[in-house]
Design a protein around this motif. Structure first.
Motif, PDB file in Angstrom:
ATOM      1  N   VAL A 101     -55.192  -1.457 110.538  1.00 56.45           N
ATOM      2  CA  VAL A 101     -55.975  -2.691 110.526  1.00 56.45           C
ATOM      3  C   VAL A 101     -57.443  -2.438 110.833  1.00 56.45           C
ATOM      4  CG1 VAL A 101     -56.304  -4.916 111.672  1.00 56.45           C
ATOM      5  CG2 VAL A 101     -54.001  -4.142 111.087  1.00 56.45           C
ATOM      6  N   GLU A 102     -57.721  -1.577 111.792  1.00 58.50           N
ATOM      7  CA  GLU A 102     -59.116  -1.326 112.174  1.00 58.50           C
ATOM      8  C   GLU A 102     -59.922  -0.770 110.996  1.00 58.50           C
ATOM      9  OE1 GLU A 102     -56.450  -0.236 113.740  1.00 58.50           O
ATOM     10  OE2 GLU A 102     -56.470  -1.288 115.666  1.00 58.50           O
ATOM     11  N   ARG A 103     -59.286   0.058 110.190  1.00 53.68           N
ATOM     12  CA  ARG A 103     -59.998   0.657 109.052  1.00 53.68           C
ATOM     13  C   ARG A 103     -60.149  -0.354 107.907  1.00 53.68           C
ATOM     14  NH1 ARG A 103     -61.720   5.600 107.895  1.00 53.68           N
ATOM     15  NH2 ARG A 103     -61.470   6.582 105.849  1.00 53.68           N
ATOM     16  N   ARG A 104     -59.190  -1.237 107.750  1.00 52.45           N
ATOM     17  CA  ARG A 104     -59.313  -2.303 106.757  1.00 52.45           C
ATOM     18  C   ARG A 104     -60.499  -3.198 107.117  1.00 52.45           C
ATOM     19  NH1 ARG A 104     -53.121  -4.425 107.354  1.00 52.45           N
ATOM     20  NH2 ARG A 104     -52.202  -2.337 107.538  1.00 52.45           N
ATOM     21  N   VAL A 105     -60.609  -3.523 108.405  1.00 54.63           N
ATOM     22  CA  VAL A 105     -61.714  -4.356 108.882  1.00 54.63           C
ATOM     23  C   VAL A 105     -63.040  -3.669 108.622  1.00 54.63           C
ATOM     24  CG1 VAL A 105     -62.815  -5.334 110.941  1.00 54.63           C
ATOM     25  CG2 VAL A 105     -60.348  -5.574 110.598  1.00 54.63           C
ATOM     26  N   ARG A 106     -63.098  -2.352 108.821  1.00 56.61           N
ATOM     27  CA  ARG A 106     -64.343  -1.625 108.594  1.00 56.61           C
ATOM     28  C   ARG A 106     -64.754  -1.687 107.125  1.00 56.61           C
ATOM     29  NH1 ARG A 106     -67.983  -0.993 109.812  1.00 56.61           N
ATOM     30  NH2 ARG A 106     -68.537   1.193 109.478  1.00 56.61           N
ATOM     31  N   ALA A 107     -63.797  -1.551 106.212  1.00 54.73           N
ATOM     32  CA  ALA A 107     -64.128  -1.639 104.791  1.00 54.73           C
ATOM     33  C   ALA A 107     -64.726  -3.005 104.463  1.00 54.73           C
ATOM     34  CB  ALA A 107     -62.889  -1.369 103.941  1.00 54.73           C
ATOM     35  N   ALA A 108     -64.127  -4.049 105.000  1.00 52.45           N
ATOM     36  CA  ALA A 108     -64.648  -5.393 104.766  1.00 52.45           C
ATOM     37  C   ALA A 108     -66.041  -5.547 105.360  1.00 52.45           C
ATOM     38  CB  ALA A 108     -63.697  -6.433 105.353  1.00 52.45           C
ATOM     39  N   GLU A 109     -66.244  -5.031 106.568  1.00 48.30           N
ATOM     40  CA  GLU A 109     -67.553  -5.127 107.216  1.00 48.30           C
ATOM     41  C   GLU A 109     -68.637  -4.430 106.403  1.00 48.30           C
ATOM     42  OE1 GLU A 109     -66.337  -5.278 111.974  1.00 48.30           O
ATOM     43  OE2 GLU A 109     -66.842  -3.357 111.026  1.00 48.30           O
ATOM     44  N   VAL A 110     -68.350  -3.240 105.941  1.00 50.28           N
ATOM     45  CA  VAL A 110     -69.353  -2.473 105.187  1.00 50.28           C
ATOM     46  C   VAL A 110     -69.775  -3.240 103.933  1.00 50.28           C
ATOM     47  CG1 VAL A 110     -69.754  -0.349 103.879  1.00 50.28           C
ATOM     48  CG2 VAL A 110     -68.580  -0.247 106.089  1.00 50.28           C
ATOM     49  N   ILE A 111     -68.802  -3.829 103.257  1.00 48.76           N
ATOM     50  CA  ILE A 111     -69.109  -4.576 102.039  1.00 48.76           C
ATOM     51  C   ILE A 111     -69.900  -5.843 102.348  1.00 48.76           C
ATOM     52  CG2 ILE A 111     -68.037  -5.959 100.208  1.00 48.76           C
ATOM     53  CD1 ILE A 111     -65.906  -3.725 100.015  1.00 48.76           C
ATOM     54  N   ILE A 112     -69.489  -6.570 103.356  1.00 48.08           N
ATOM     55  CA  ILE A 112     -70.231  -7.787 103.719  1.00 48.08           C
ATOM     56  C   ILE A 112     -71.661  -7.449 104.126  1.00 48.08           C
ATOM     57  CG2 ILE A 112     -70.389  -9.621 105.450  1.00 48.08           C
ATOM     58  CD1 ILE A 112     -67.276  -9.645 105.426  1.00 48.08           C
ATOM     59  N   ARG A 113     -71.833  -6.381 104.898  1.00 50.56           N
ATOM     60  CA  ARG A 113     -73.154  -6.046 105.431  1.00 50.56           C
ATOM     61  C   ARG A 113     -74.097  -5.439 104.396  1.00 50.56           C
ATOM     62  NH1 ARG A 113     -70.939  -3.556 111.219  1.00 50.56           N
ATOM     63  NH2 ARG A 113     -70.284  -5.579 112.068  1.00 50.56           N
ATOM     64  N   HIS A 114     -73.588  -5.051 103.219  1.00 50.97           N
ATOM     65  CA  HIS A 114     -74.504  -4.472 102.223  1.00 50.97           C
ATOM     66  C   HIS A 114     -75.540  -5.492 101.764  1.00 50.97           C
ATOM     67  CE1 HIS A 114     -72.505  -6.332  98.634  1.00 50.97           C
ATOM     68  NE2 HIS A 114     -73.611  -5.981  98.003  1.00 50.97           N
ATOM     69  N   MET A 115     -75.304  -6.772 102.036  1.00 48.84           N
ATOM     70  CA  MET A 115     -76.265  -7.814 101.661  1.00 48.84           C
ATOM     71  C   MET A 115     -77.226  -8.155 102.797  1.00 48.84           C
ATOM     72  SD  MET A 115     -76.014  -8.991  98.508  1.00 48.84           S
ATOM     73  CE  MET A 115     -76.448 -10.744  98.483  1.00 48.84           C
ATOM     74  N   TRP A 116     -77.041  -7.583 103.963  1.00 52.79           N
ATOM     75  CA  TRP A 116     -77.933  -7.865 105.092  1.00 52.79           C
ATOM     76  C   TRP A 116     -79.312  -7.244 104.842  1.00 52.79           C
ATOM     77  CZ3 TRP A 116     -75.082  -7.000 110.424  1.00 52.79           C
ATOM     78  CH2 TRP A 116     -73.967  -7.855 110.498  1.00 52.79           C
ATOM     79  N   ASP A 117     -80.300  -7.763 105.532  1.00 51.63           N
ATOM     80  CA  ASP A 117     -81.647  -7.177 105.466  1.00 51.63           C
ATOM     81  C   ASP A 117     -81.682  -5.825 106.163  1.00 51.63           C
ATOM     82  OD1 ASP A 117     -82.767  -9.274 104.044  1.00 51.63           O
ATOM     83  OD2 ASP A 117     -83.369 -10.355 105.839  1.00 51.63           O
ATOM     84  N   VAL A 118     -80.999  -5.724 107.302  1.00 55.96           N
ATOM     85  CA  VAL A 118     -80.993  -4.490 108.084  1.00 55.96           C
ATOM     86  C   VAL A 118     -79.607  -4.309 108.699  1.00 55.96           C
ATOM     87  CG1 VAL A 118     -81.953  -3.268 110.075  1.00 55.96           C
ATOM     88  CG2 VAL A 118     -83.450  -4.689 108.668  1.00 55.96           C
ATOM     89  N   VAL A 119     -79.088  -3.080 108.595  1.00 60.20           N
ATOM     90  CA  VAL A 119     -77.844  -2.714 109.274  1.00 60.20           C
ATOM     91  C   VAL A 119     -78.170  -1.494 110.127  1.00 60.20           C
ATOM     92  CG1 VAL A 119     -75.434  -2.040 109.041  1.00 60.20           C
ATOM     93  CG2 VAL A 119     -76.479  -3.530 107.318  1.00 60.20           C
ATOM     94  N   PRO A 120     -78.159  -1.611 111.445  1.00 61.14           N
ATOM     95  CA  PRO A 120     -78.538  -0.477 112.300  1.00 61.14           C
ATOM     96  C   PRO A 120     -77.620   0.720 112.079  1.00 61.14           C
ATOM     97  CG  PRO A 120     -78.518  -2.524 113.559  1.00 61.14           C
ATOM     98  CD  PRO A 120     -77.879  -2.827 112.244  1.00 61.14           C
ATOM     99  N   VAL A 121     -78.207   1.868 111.815  1.00 55.26           N
ATOM    100  CA  VAL A 121     -77.424   3.058 111.515  1.00 55.26           C
ATOM    101  C   VAL A 121     -76.577   3.494 112.698  1.00 55.26           C
ATOM    102  CG1 VAL A 121     -79.284   4.651 112.151  1.00 55.26           C
ATOM    103  CG2 VAL A 121     -77.533   5.387 110.531  1.00 55.26           C
ATOM    104  N   GLU A 122     -77.081   3.282 113.912  1.00 59.99           N
ATOM    105  CA  GLU A 122     -76.334   3.719 115.089  1.00 59.99           C
ATOM    106  C   GLU A 122     -75.110   2.845 115.343  1.00 59.99           C
ATOM    107  OE1 GLU A 122     -79.646   0.954 116.385  1.00 59.99           O
ATOM    108  OE2 GLU A 122     -79.433   2.696 115.047  1.00 59.99           O
ATOM    109  N   GLU A 123     -75.125   1.630 114.816  1.00 57.89           N
ATOM    110  CA  GLU A 123     -73.993   0.718 114.994  1.00 57.89           C
ATOM    111  C   GLU A 123     -72.987   0.819 113.845  1.00 57.89           C
ATOM    112  OE1 GLU A 123     -75.319  -3.268 115.650  1.00 57.89           O
ATOM    113  OE2 GLU A 123     -76.794  -2.678 117.173  1.00 57.89           O
ATOM    114  N   ASP A 124     -73.473   1.070 112.655  1.00 53.57           N
ATOM    115  CA  ASP A 124     -72.613   1.073 111.471  1.00 53.57           C
ATOM    116  C   ASP A 124     -73.240   1.974 110.408  1.00 53.57           C
ATOM    117  OD1 ASP A 124     -71.068   0.601 109.246  1.00 53.57           O
ATOM    118  OD2 ASP A 124     -71.301  -1.571 109.246  1.00 53.57           O
ATOM    119  N   PRO A 125     -72.998   3.289 110.490  1.00 48.08           N
ATOM    120  CA  PRO A 125     -73.635   4.194 109.529  1.00 48.08           C
ATOM    121  C   PRO A 125     -73.255   3.905 108.077  1.00 48.08           C
ATOM    122  CG  PRO A 125     -72.004   5.353 110.870  1.00 48.08           C
ATOM    123  CD  PRO A 125     -72.207   4.011 111.496  1.00 48.08           C
TER     124      PRO A 125
END
Length: 202
Positions: A101-125
Motif C-alpha cells: 500500500v505504501e508504494r501504491r500511495v507513492r506512485a499516486a503522489e508522484v503523479i499528482i505532484r507533477h503538476m505542482w509548481d515546486v516539489v522539494p527534492v528532499e521530501e519527494d525526489p
C-alpha cells in the motif's frame, strides 16, 4: 550543467512492472503522448544521475508512464483533475502489480505532484524529478539542463510528433471543464504559448 550524459548512460529499470506500465501507456496514449512519457522519465533520470540525486528508478518510471493517463478518454474524470485521476489509476495498477500500500500511495503522489509548481527534492525526489522533467518537455522550462548530446539522441529515438497540438488541446479541454484545477490555471497562464515556444521544438 549536464555535459556528457548520453542515452546509454541513463538508468532504465528492467522489471516486469515497468514493462507492463509501458504497455499500458502504449495502449491508451497516442504516439505523441507515449513519447512524451518516455522522455519525461529520461530527462528526470539523467538530471538525477548527473547531480547525485538518489531516486527509485522503478517508481519514477511507472509514474512517468502513467502520469498523463487521466487525459485519455478512457480514464478522463469529470469530477477530479486529470492528475488526480491518473493517481487513482496508478494506485490500482500498482495494486495489481503486487506493490504494498505504501508504494501504491507513492506512485499516486508522484503523479499528482507533477503538476505542482515546486516539489522539494528532499521530501519527494521522484515527485521533484517528474515535476521538473514534465516542465522541460511541455513548456520548455530549464531545457538548458539537458545536455546537447542526450537531447539530440532522445529526440531522434522518441520524437515529439504532434505533442504541442495534442497536449494543448487536452489541457485546454481539462481547464475549460475544470476551471478550478491546476490545468485551468495553466491555461489562464498561457501554457499553449509556452508550449509553442519550447526550445525542444527548435
Amino acid at each position: 550543467m549536464l555535459s556528457c550524459m548520453r542515452y546509454d548512460d541513463v538508468i532504465f529499470p528492467d522489471t516486469p512492472v515497468c514493462g507492463t506500465a509501458r504497455e499500458v501507456a502504449a495502449q491508451y496514449h497516442s504516439a505523441s503522448l507515449l513519447n512524451h512519457s518516455i522522455r519525461a522519465y529520461i530527462w528526470a533520470a539523467a538530471y538525477a544521475q548527473e547531480r547525485g540525486i538518489g531516486f527509485d528508478a522503478e517508481l519514477l518510471y511507472v509514474s512517468a508512464m502513467l502520469h498523463d493517463i487521466g487525459l485519455t478518454a478512457e480514464f478522463d474524470s469529470h469530477t477530479v483533475p486529470f492528475e488526480e485521476a491518473g493517481g487513482h489509476v496508478a494506485w490500482a495498477f500498482a495494486a495489481g502489480a503486487g506493490w504494498p500500500v505504501e508504494r501504491r500511495v507513492r506512485a499516486a503522489e508522484v503523479i499528482i505532484r507533477h503538476m505542482w509548481d515546486v516539489v522539494p527534492v528532499e521530501e519527494d525526489p521522484e515527485g521533484h524529478l517528474l515535476e521538473l522533467s514534465t516542465g522541460m518537455d511541455i513548456s520548455g522550462r530549464r531545457t538548458e539542463d539537458i545536455p546537447a548530446g542526450l537531447r539530440e539522441e532522445v529526440l531522434r529515438r522518441h520524437p515529439r510528433l504532434d505533442l504541442v497540438k495534442e497536449f494543448a488541446a487536452c489541457v485546454t479541454d481539462q481547464g475549460t471543464r475544470k476551471p478550478s484545477s491546476l490545468a485551468g490555471g495553466f491555461v489562464r497562464g498561457g501554457i499553449a504559448e509556452r508550449m509553442a515556444n519550447n526550445p525542444l521544438d527548435g
